[in-house]
Scaffold this active site. Structure first.
Site, mmCIF file in Angstrom:
data_model
loop_
_atom_site.group_PDB
_atom_site.id
_atom_site.type_symbol
_atom_site.label_atom_id
_atom_site.label_comp_id
_atom_site.label_asym_id
_atom_site.label_seq_id
_atom_site.Cartn_x
_atom_site.Cartn_y
_atom_site.Cartn_z
ATOM 1 N N ALA A 65 0.834 -0.764 -0.162
ATOM 2 C CA ALA A 65 0.342 0.164 0.290
ATOM 3 C C ALA A 65 1.296 1.266 0.410
ATOM 4 C CB ALA A 65 -1.316 -0.099 0.949
ATOM 5 N N GLY A 108 -0.805 -5.036 0.552
ATOM 6 C CA GLY A 108 -1.558 -5.164 -0.070
ATOM 7 C C GLY A 108 -1.481 -5.747 -1.815
ATOM 8 N N GLU A 111 -2.257 -9.066 -1.161
ATOM 9 C CA GLU A 111 -4.153 -9.000 -1.156
ATOM 10 C C GLU A 111 -4.576 -8.788 -2.843
ATOM 11 O OE1 GLU A 111 -4.970 -7.717 3.090
ATOM 12 O OE2 GLU A 111 -4.300 -6.080 1.286
ATOM 13 N N GLU A 131 3.956 -6.218 7.193
ATOM 14 C CA GLU A 131 3.080 -4.608 8.590
ATOM 15 C C GLU A 131 3.287 -4.808 9.720
ATOM 16 O OE1 GLU A 131 -0.275 -5.671 4.465
ATOM 17 O OE2 GLU A 131 1.086 -6.659 5.786
#
Length: 257
Positions: A65, A108, A111, A131
């Site tokens: 992200a 992300g 993901e 993370e």
């Protein structure tokens, strides 16, 4: 919405989405995710598309992200903006989605790959959820999707440690589908997509629905859904074409009706 962070094209009934923020290794900001989801939904509705692909570049599928975008957020601003809600739309896509991964797929980015139905990766690609090292955790489905793919114990180890995993190990655990030479990733992904595009679209969609439901249903409920979907295929012209082609010893030509 005009696309600022992705490029898209359709070839041989395959809708390709190219992530395009190379200067930050395709880090996913909110607009980029919105663009991806909007294009997936457009492809899902298009009669010209039967299969979708998401790809990055040689260095990265997506490196996570956009940290700068969220570092000053508070619990209240995050709750009000609910930036992960749009990811739920990906789970509602009916057509197959293939992630074509070179380089890193982290946070992300991992993901996003896990939200796809199939993952083809280059042999030097790496996957992970870093993370925890930032004092946070996956928030766009990582804990759920990875656990369903590889089981609780290995998912906890992987996410707790925040380490990157080599493609071959990810393949061994069942987190991804195929590993090929780095330079062949797009070629192999496209070849797989063409195989799927030549299958009966209604069957493909109903198979996806049944398999996805299996994770959350009892065995009997899942068997009942499968049975109903099997019967439903007999309402399609493709079922007639497929069985007729079999008896005539020729390749079927599926129309998606």
């Amino acid at each position: 919405m005009s696309n600022q962070y992705i490029e898209a094209f359709v070839e041989d009934k395959i809708g390709v989405i190219q992530l395009n923020r190379p200067e930050v290794l395709n880090a996913l900001n909110r607009q980029m995710v919105d663009e991806i989801v909007e294009k997936l939904e457009q492809y899902d509705e298009s009669e010209d598309v039967r299969v979708m692909m998401i790809k990055g570049n040689d260095k990265a599928f997506a490196a996570g992200a956009d940290i700068e975008e969220m570092m000053d957020e508070t619990p209240l601003t995050m709750e009000l903006a609910d930036p992960f809600a749009v990811w739920d739309h990906i789970t509602l896509i009916n057509k197959p989605i293939i992630a074509s991964v070179n380089g890193v797929a982290l946070g992300g980015g991992f993901e996003l790959a896990l939200h796809c139905d199939l993952i083809v990766a280059g042999e030097s690609s790496k996957f992970g959820f870093p993370e925890v090292q930032l004092g946070v955790m996956p928030g766009a489905g990582g804990t759920q999707l990875l656990t369903k793919a590889i089981g609780e114990r290995k998912a906890l180890e992987w996410i707790w440690l925040g380490e990157q995993m080599e493609a071959r190990e990810a393949l061994k655990l069942g987190a991804i589908n195929r590993v090929v030479a780095d330079e062949l990733v797009f070629e192999e992904s496209f070849r797989l997509a063409k195989q799927l595009a030549n299958q009966a679209p209604i069957s493909i969609r109903l198979i996806k629905e049944s398999v996805k439901a299996a994770k959350d249903m009892t065995l009997m409920d899942g068997m009942n859904l499968e049975r109903k979907n099997f019967y439903l295929t007999f309402a399609s012209e493709d079922q007639k074409e497929g069985m007729k082609a079999f008896t005539e010893k020729r390749s079927p030509s599926f129309k998606g009706v």
